[in-house]
Design a protein around this motif. Structure first.
Motif, PDB file in Angstrom:
ATOM      1  N   ALA A 146       0.825  -1.210   0.000  1.00  0.00           N
ATOM      2  CA  ALA A 146       0.000   0.000   0.000  1.00  0.00           C
ATOM      3  C   ALA A 146       0.859   1.259   0.000  1.00  0.00           C
ATOM      4  CB  ALA A 146      -0.928   0.002   1.214  1.00  0.00           C
ATOM      5  N   ASP A 147       0.304   2.323  -0.565  1.00  0.00           N
ATOM      6  CA  ASP A 147       0.978   3.619  -0.665  1.00  0.00           C
ATOM      7  C   ASP A 147      -0.012   4.683  -0.213  1.00  0.00           C
ATOM      8  OD1 ASP A 147       2.231   5.982  -1.418  1.00  0.00           O
ATOM      9  OD2 ASP A 147       2.871   5.225  -3.362  1.00  0.00           O
ATOM     10  N   SER A 148       0.428   5.547   0.692  1.00  0.00           N
ATOM     11  CA  SER A 148      -0.482   6.590   1.170  1.00  0.00           C
ATOM     12  C   SER A 148      -0.906   7.537   0.059  1.00  0.00           C
ATOM     13  CB  SER A 148       0.175   7.390   2.296  1.00  0.00           C
ATOM     14  OG  SER A 148       1.314   8.092   1.822  1.00  0.00           O
ATOM     15  N   ALA A 149      -0.160   7.585  -1.059  1.00  0.00           N
ATOM     16  CA  ALA A 149      -0.543   8.449  -2.180  1.00  0.00           C
ATOM     17  C   ALA A 149      -1.848   8.019  -2.819  1.00  0.00           C
ATOM     18  CB  ALA A 149       0.565   8.488  -3.233  1.00  0.00           C
ATOM     19  N   VAL A 150      -2.372   6.857  -2.453  1.00  0.00           N
ATOM     20  CA  VAL A 150      -3.709   6.466  -2.918  1.00  0.00           C
ATOM     21  C   VAL A 150      -4.726   7.525  -2.514  1.00  0.00           C
ATOM     22  CG1 VAL A 150      -4.334   5.121  -0.859  1.00  0.00           C
ATOM     23  CG2 VAL A 150      -5.286   4.492  -3.082  1.00  0.00           C
ATOM     24  N   ALA A 151      -4.439   8.253  -1.440  1.00  0.00           N
ATOM     25  CA  ALA A 151      -5.338   9.318  -0.979  1.00  0.00           C
ATOM     26  C   ALA A 151      -5.532  10.401  -2.024  1.00  0.00           C
ATOM     27  CB  ALA A 151      -4.790   9.937   0.302  1.00  0.00           C
ATOM     28  N   TRP A 152      -4.556  10.591  -2.910  1.00  0.00           N
ATOM     29  CA  TRP A 152      -4.675  11.643  -3.921  1.00  0.00           C
ATOM     30  C   TRP A 152      -5.839  11.375  -4.876  1.00  0.00           C
ATOM     31  CZ3 TRP A 152       1.141  12.207  -5.768  1.00  0.00           C
ATOM     32  CH2 TRP A 152       1.930  12.557  -4.660  1.00  0.00           C
ATOM     33  N   ALA A 153      -6.271  10.111  -4.953  1.00  0.00           N
ATOM     34  CA  ALA A 153      -7.396   9.782  -5.823  1.00  0.00           C
ATOM     35  C   ALA A 153      -8.731  10.158  -5.189  1.00  0.00           C
ATOM     36  CB  ALA A 153      -7.385   8.301  -6.171  1.00  0.00           C
ATOM     37  N   VAL A 154      -8.686  10.731  -3.996  1.00  0.00           N
ATOM     38  CA  VAL A 154      -9.866  11.355  -3.385  1.00  0.00           C
ATOM     39  C   VAL A 154      -9.741  12.873  -3.497  1.00  0.00           C
ATOM     40  CG1 VAL A 154     -11.237  11.611  -1.271  1.00  0.00           C
ATOM     41  CG2 VAL A 154     -10.107   9.431  -1.776  1.00  0.00           C
ATOM     42  N   ARG A 155      -8.638  13.410  -2.995  1.00  0.00           N
ATOM     43  CA  ARG A 155      -8.309  14.827  -3.089  1.00  0.00           C
ATOM     44  C   ARG A 155      -6.831  14.953  -3.443  1.00  0.00           C
ATOM     45  NH1 ARG A 155     -13.090  15.130  -2.834  1.00  0.00           N
ATOM     46  NH2 ARG A 155     -14.385  16.439  -1.466  1.00  0.00           N
ATOM     47  N   PRO A 156      -6.469  15.743  -4.437  1.00  0.00           N
ATOM     48  CA  PRO A 156      -7.307  16.608  -5.269  1.00  0.00           C
ATOM     49  C   PRO A 156      -7.570  16.043  -6.667  1.00  0.00           C
ATOM     50  CG  PRO A 156      -5.047  17.327  -5.464  1.00  0.00           C
ATOM     51  CD  PRO A 156      -5.025  16.089  -4.599  1.00  0.00           C
TER      52      PRO A 156
END
Length: 524
Positions: A400-410
């Motif tokens: 897992a990569d925390s950059a997956v969060a970017w697919a929510v914002r922005p």
């Protein structure tokens, strides 16, 4: 950018010989001297100050401008910073030798409310020493108060070890009895009040140090009052964190050109498109449309294929780091937030380094794919596994990569919501008291505040307020006493180990707080 510290740790400018200087030993549980833990300024002259009130980095014009103090990051990493680096106050009682504040105790540091004016207070022997620092225009102003017992002899020595020492002068106070290109000294009994002003550029200020500090405080408060306030449900801690984050962004943004420096430290005082893009989005979210446009204009003036980072004059930094796979995406996101025309999504994300910037590394990374505008189904086909999205295409072991969060914002990909939430939950499962590491395959255990903050933003947007608040609580514990977020910090000690503050982290923190407690103009 996150990999910068790892690269520097492998480089030793000094520290290999008993003849080399040694960084002074800090008090227990404190950061080392000459590691900046606070910034002052409003986008013209900008200074970093360590935990002991020493001015350890100074830049003009603008935070990505020329370094006026020599404090190489390699020496900081090697522990070989000379004890006279920067602008250091030393105090003596009676006939004793003047001592710096890292030899003192009960050291406290914080900003005057709603300003970038910093105050450092310490006990040194029987004396109480107070340093107040501000940047105003192209002037650095410092006031020093030393209090001892009535009638007790006191001596204050101010070392000026930087490349433009001749620009510093006593200002607004009497009694400087010694002066050379690198030293000012005051003597008194019971109490000493001293001040200096260091002026750069064509004009030299004739104002006193106190007048410049007061003007800097008024300017900061006036600027901060323009921000959209958080919603009425926001607790006091959230309001304070958001205010401090906005003031950090103000300090790190060149008010003329919009060049946004990642941090005020040798090696970090450059413009990374991803960091600057987040600053522009955060400015726009808080209502600072003019600042957002200036940052976006600066990004649009760069040739993103030239390098990973750029100087304040727009020239590329030739340090062997190639163009980054997410630079065009963050530049486009900044333009959209600022209300400017945005370029088409970039296809040049493959076989390039991602935000981790591991030395010599390149590949097909999740964060780059998300920022580039790659469609959800294509992301799923390249990075999807039964356990969720992984960091490196075709490599399930990358995890897992925390950059997956970017697919929510922005960079929203609603079709991936379930996989995104699963990936973020996986990252949170391994978090400590001070936040998360960037990815499951990240070397080391030290938490990084930017991934913690961007995960909080996206968790709030996904409606998982409990997880978002937990991550923000981690950031509050990670912050210095002055409320500033280090790039990374010790997993057990919580002591900053890298650039402090990191503008990227503060940009994400501001956006996360707005997502949790929407300003009135965005509510409903």
């Amino acid at each position: 950018m996150l990999g910068s510290a790892a690269v520097l740790a492998a480089v030793s400018l000094s520290g290999g010989s008993v003849a080399d200087p040694r960084t002074p030993v800090p008090p227990a549980g404190m950061p080392p001297p000459f590691l900046g833990v606070a910034v002052i300024g409003s986008g013209e002259i900008t200074a970093a100050i360590d935990a002991y009130g020493d001015v350890v980095d100074l830049r003009a014009p603008g935070p990505a401008g020329h370094g006026l103090i020599s404090n190489p990051a390699e020496r900081q990493t090697a522990g070989s910073v000379p004890a006279g680096t920067g602008i250091v106050a030393r105090v003596a009682l009676g006939d004793g030798a003047p001592l710096p504040l890292w030899r003192g105790d009960r050291i406290r540091q914080g900003y005057l409310p709603r300003t970038n004016v910093l105050r450092t207070i310490a006990r040194l022997g029987g004396a109480r020493v107070t340093l107040t620092d501000a940047g105003r225009g192209m002037n650095l102003a410092r006031e020093i108060e030393v209090r001892g017992k009535p009638g007790e002899p006191l001596r204050l020595r101010l070392g000026l070890n930087h490349s433009r020492a001749g620009a510093c002068r006593p200002a607004g106070v009497p009694g400087a009895i010694g002066r050379s290109g690198r030293m000012l000294e005051w003597r008194g009994r019971g109490r000493i009040d001293a001040g200096i002003v260091c002026s750069f550029g064509a004009a030299r200020s004739s104002r006193s140090s106190g007048a410049l500090i007061a003007a800097a405080a008024r300017g900061d408060r006036s600027w901060l009052a323009r921000a959209h306030p958080l919603g009425p449900a926001a607790p006091a801690w959230a309001v304070r964190m958001r205010r401090r984050s906005l003031l950090v962004l103000r300090a790190l943004t060149d008010r003329r050109t919009g060049a946004f420096a990642a941090g005020l430290r040798d090696g970090w005082a450059y413009v990374w498109p991803r960091d600057a893009g987040v600053a522009a989005i955060a400015f726009a979210g808080a209502g600072y449309r003019g600042e957002a446009r200036r940052v976006s204009d600066f990004l649009d003036s760069l040739d993103l294929a030239d390098a990973a980072r750029f100087r304040g004059d727009r020239s590329p930094v030739d340090d062997g780091r190639g163009a980054q796979g997410d630079a065009a995406g963050w530049t486009r996101a900044a333009a959209i937030a600022a209300g400017r025309p945005a370029a088409a999504p970039s296809a040049s994300w493959r076989s390039r380094a991602d935000y981790g910037e591991r030395h010599g590394d390149s590949g097909d990374y999740l964060g780059n794919a998300i920022a580039s505008g790659l469609p959800a189904e294509r992301i799923r086909s390249l990075f999807g596994t039964p356990g969720g999205l992984v960091r490196r295409a075709g490599d399930p072991a990358s995890g897992a990569d925390s950059a997956v969060a970017w697919a929510v914002r922005p960079f929203p990909r609603p079709a991936l919501a379930a996989m995104i939430h699963r990936g973020l939950r996986d990252m949170l499962a391994g978090s400590g008291r001070f936040g998360i590491v960037p990815s499951r395959d990240w070397p080391g255990e030290d938490p990084w505040t930017a991934p913690t903050a961007w995960s909080a933003w996206s968790m709030a947007a996904l409606g998982d307020r409990r997880a978002a608040r937990r991550l923000l609580a981690d950031l509050r514990r990670a912050a210095t006493p002055a409320g500033l977020l280090p790039e990374r910090l010790g997993a057990v000690s919580g002591v900053p180990r890298s650039t402090t503050p990191l503008g990227w982290s503060h940009g994400f923190a501001s956006l996360a707080l707005e997502e949790l407690f929407p300003p009135a103009r965005a509510a409903g």
